[in-house]
Every structure is written in structure tokens, then in C-alpha cells.
Scaffold this motif. Structure first.
Motif, short mmCIF file in Angstrom:
data_model
loop_
_atom_site.label_atom_id
_atom_site.label_comp_id
_atom_site.label_asym_id
_atom_site.label_seq_id
_atom_site.Cartn_x
_atom_site.Cartn_y
_atom_site.Cartn_z
N LEU A 41 -5.80 -7.58 2.38
CA LEU A 41 -4.75 -8.40 1.76
C LEU A 41 -4.01 -9.28 2.77
O LEU A 41 -3.34 -8.75 3.67
N PRO A 42 -4.08 -10.59 2.63
CA PRO A 42 -3.39 -11.48 3.58
C PRO A 42 -1.88 -11.26 3.58
O PRO A 42 -1.24 -11.22 4.62
N ASP A 43 -1.30 -11.12 2.37
CA ASP A 43 0.15 -10.97 2.23
C ASP A 43 0.52 -9.49 2.16
O ASP A 43 1.08 -9.01 1.17
N LEU A 44 0.24 -8.78 3.21
CA LEU A 44 0.38 -7.33 3.27
C LEU A 44 1.78 -6.86 2.87
O LEU A 44 1.94 -6.03 1.97
N ASP A 45 2.80 -7.36 3.53
CA ASP A 45 4.16 -6.88 3.31
C ASP A 45 4.65 -7.18 1.90
O ASP A 45 5.29 -6.33 1.26
N GLN A 46 4.34 -8.35 1.40
CA GLN A 46 4.76 -8.72 0.05
C GLN A 46 4.08 -7.84 -1.00
O GLN A 46 4.72 -7.39 -1.97
N LYS A 47 2.80 -7.58 -0.81
CA LYS A 47 2.08 -6.76 -1.77
C LYS A 47 2.63 -5.34 -1.81
O LYS A 47 2.75 -4.73 -2.88
N LEU A 48 2.98 -4.77 -0.68
CA LEU A 48 3.53 -3.42 -0.65
C LEU A 48 4.83 -3.34 -1.44
O LEU A 48 5.08 -2.35 -2.15
N ILE A 49 5.66 -4.36 -1.34
CA ILE A 49 6.90 -4.41 -2.12
C ILE A 49 6.58 -4.49 -3.62
O ILE A 49 7.22 -3.82 -4.44
N GLU A 50 5.59 -5.29 -3.97
CA GLU A 50 5.21 -5.44 -5.37
C GLU A 50 4.68 -4.12 -5.92
O GLU A 50 4.98 -3.75 -7.07
N PHE A 51 3.89 -3.40 -5.14
CA PHE A 51 3.38 -2.10 -5.59
C PHE A 51 4.53 -1.12 -5.86
O PHE A 51 4.52 -0.39 -6.86
N LYS A 52 5.50 -1.13 -4.97
CA LYS A 52 6.65 -0.24 -5.14
C LYS A 52 7.38 -0.55 -6.44
O LYS A 52 7.78 0.35 -7.19
N ASP A 53 7.56 -1.84 -6.73
CA ASP A 53 8.27 -2.25 -7.95
C ASP A 53 7.52 -1.85 -9.22
O ASP A 53 8.14 -1.64 -10.27
N LEU A 54 6.20 -1.76 -9.14
CA LEU A 54 5.40 -1.42 -10.32
C LEU A 54 5.31 0.08 -10.58
O LEU A 54 4.87 0.50 -11.65
N LEU A 55 5.75 0.89 -9.63
CA LEU A 55 5.65 2.35 -9.76
C LEU A 55 6.90 2.96 -10.36
O LEU A 55 8.03 2.52 -10.08
N VAL A 56 6.72 4.00 -11.17
CA VAL A 56 7.85 4.79 -11.64
C VAL A 56 8.39 5.64 -10.50
O VAL A 56 7.73 5.82 -9.46
N LYS A 57 9.60 6.18 -10.67
CA LYS A 57 10.14 7.11 -9.70
C LYS A 57 9.21 8.32 -9.62
O LYS A 57 8.73 8.82 -10.64
N ASP A 58 8.94 8.77 -8.43
CA ASP A 58 7.99 9.88 -8.16
C ASP A 58 6.54 9.49 -8.41
O ASP A 58 5.65 10.34 -8.41
N GLY A 59 6.30 8.18 -8.65
CA GLY A 59 4.92 7.72 -8.80
C GLY A 59 4.18 7.76 -7.48
O GLY A 59 4.78 7.81 -6.40
N LEU A 60 2.84 7.75 -7.56
CA LEU A 60 2.00 7.86 -6.38
C LEU A 60 1.41 6.52 -5.97
O LEU A 60 0.86 5.80 -6.82
N LEU A 61 1.51 6.21 -4.70
CA LEU A 61 0.80 5.08 -4.10
C LEU A 61 -0.29 5.68 -3.22
O LEU A 61 0.00 6.38 -2.24
N ILE A 62 -1.55 5.42 -3.57
CA ILE A 62 -2.68 6.00 -2.85
C ILE A 62 -3.36 4.89 -2.06
O ILE A 62 -3.79 3.88 -2.64
N ILE A 63 -3.46 5.08 -0.76
CA ILE A 63 -4.05 4.06 0.12
C ILE A 63 -5.13 4.71 0.97
O ILE A 63 -4.86 5.65 1.72
#
Length: 269
Positions: free
Chosen positions: A145-167
Motif C-alpha cells: 500500500l503506497p498510502d500506508l499511514d492513511q490506510k491504517l487510520i481508515e481501517f481503524k475507523d471501519l472497525l467496531v470497538k474490540d474489533g480485530l485488525l489482522i495483518i
């Protein structure tokens, strides 16, 4: 370090420090798409022609069940977004467990194959209308992903509280990386724009408000990457040495944790 694009162009790229524990490919190509235009780029197709491809798909099929099991151990049922969904096999596996699935896949050829399987695949994250996902997964995608930092923020916004981000990403501190050096296949420049160590990735995601709750080694990756690295080294693949180096990489990682590739499970606070 200077690494060569062994897959498409033969061009050379620098590997430079970006942050503590994170490296970047330099320069970023202006047109990334052309570097994916190869019949050998296996994650964008379903077919298996070479022995190497057949091994890849055999392991991939096994790992689909493993990945689903890892997720369902934490969350039995919910909504998942797979970013970089490829041709959709993983989402189909989660769908078989009655998950509500959605995916993003920028590559049109791979996306069309997934849509033919009845999957809801978008070309970009801006097309994702629904929010509040329980899980967002990136299986060997974050490094692209070219826009690494921006995408990580977007992923956080799309997750519910206690949701999982798997990388899941390669680990440049693994034994196979140290052994093959600039010929290590997981550098994969310029398709891999970012390169992570364990500490580097964990620190970066933690600073965004996530808690690391688990790590899963992807032990098959050391063998597959070593096989490709042998080809990069002298244009004549040595499967016996590749198997040996993959075995040694996993053996050493049993005590150090520095596996060739690792899947990290982060919980949103």
C-alpha cells in the motif's frame, strides 16, 4: 541495500529506513500497475501451471481453514472485510461459516474472478459503504500500500470497538532473509513498498490504539520464499537447499519468534 525486480522489469531499487523497524522501497514507481503484469504473479489467478504454482495453491487451500480457525477462536460470527482479497478464496471460506463478507481488490482481473464466485468485491476502500466490521484482514497486503499511514487510520475507523485488525507480512529479521540477503524473494521490489520487522510493525499499530493479542507464524512461507530466493540467486532453483533453509528458518524462529512471515492479531481499544 539494493534489490532487483526479478519478476517483471529487472530494475533495481533501494531499501531505505523509514521508521524504527520499518524499511521502504525507493523510489516508489509512478505506475505500480505495470509491475503486477506477469503471468507468474500467482495471487491474482486461480490456475496452477508449474509445480511451484501447484505447491502454492495446495498450501493456500490448507491455510484458508487455519486462518478461519484463528479468527473464529476470537470471534465466532460477524462481519469481515478482507482488504486485498485476490480472487476471493478466503472470503468464500469465511462465508461457509456464515460470516457476512465483503472485500476490496484493486486488480480487475482478480476482482472479476471473485465476483464470478458471488462475492461482493470493491475496487477501493472508498466504495465500502458499510462500516462497523468485526474483523479487517490483510493477508500479505499491507506491504503493497503506497498510502500506508492513511490506510491504517481508515481501517481503524471501519472497525467496531474490540474489533480485530489482522495483518500478515514478511519479517526481514528472519533467518531466510539474512541468508539470501538482496535475493530474498520477500523483498519483492517494487511491489512490496514497505518491509517490516516484528518490533517495527507492533510499535506502529500499537501507537494507533490497538493491542496485540496474538501472533501466528506462517511456517510454510519460509519454504516457499526460500524456493523463490534460490531462483533469484542464480537462475537455477535448488529445491533441496530451499527446503533446508526454510527448515532452519523455522527451527531458529521456534526460540526467537523471528519467522519468515507472521500474522499479527490486533484488537481495537
Amino acid at each position: 541495500m539494493v534489490c532487483k525486480d526479478h519478476l517483471v522489469s529487472g530494475e533495481k531499487f533501494n531499501i531505505l529506513e523509514y521508521e524504527n523497524g520499518i524499511l521502504k522501497t525507493d523510489p516508489f514507481p509512478e505506475n505500480l500497475e505495470k509491475y503486477y503484469e506477469s503471468d507468474e504473479y500467482i495471487s491474482h489467478k486461480d490456475s496452477s501451471s508449474s509445480i511451484q504454482d501447484k505447491i502454492y495453491h495446495l498450501v493456500k487451500s490448507y491455510m484458508l481453514s487455519r486462518k478461519a480457525k484463528w479468527i473464529r477462536k476470537n470471534i465466532k460470527h460477524g462481519r469481515i472485510l478482507d482488504f486485498g482479497a485476490g480472487t476471493g478464496e478466503f472470503l468464500n471460506k469465511m462465508k461457509s461459516y456464515y460470516w457476512d463478507v465483503e472485500g476490496v481488490e484493486p486488480n480487475k482481473f482478480a476482482r472479476d474472478l471473485g465476483i464470478l464466485k458471488g462475492l461482493n468485491l470493491k475496487s477501493s476502500i472508498v466504495e465500502v459503504e458499510n462500516k462497523d466490521f468485526d474483523v479487517i484482514s490483510l493477508w500479505h497486503v499491507l506491504e503493497h500500500l503506497p498510502d500506508l499511514d492513511q490506510k491504517l487510520i481508515e481501517f481503524k475507523d471501519l472497525l467496531v470497538k474490540d474489533g480485530l485488525l489482522i495483518i500478515a507480512v514478511p519479517n526481514y529479521n528472519s533467518y531466510d532473509s539474512k541468508y539470501y540477503k538482496e535475493n530474498w524473494a520477500a523483498w519483492d521490489v517494487p511491489r512490496h513498498l514497505w518491509h517490516f520487522s516484528r518490533d517495527g510493525l507492533r510499535d506502529k499499530i500499537s501507537k494507533l490504539g490497538f493491542e496485540l493479542i496474538d501472533e501466528k507464524p506462517l511456517k510454510f512461507d519460509s519454504f516457499y520464499v526460500s524456493l523463490l530466493s534460490e531462483k533469484n540467486s542464480d537462475s537455477s532453483t535448488n529445491p533441496l537447499n530451499a527446503f533446508y533453509r526454510g527448515y532452519i528458518s523455522n527451527l531458529r524462529a521456534n526460540s526467537t519468534g523471528e519467522y519468515s512471515s507472521i500474522a499479527y492479531f490486533f484488537k481495537k481499544a
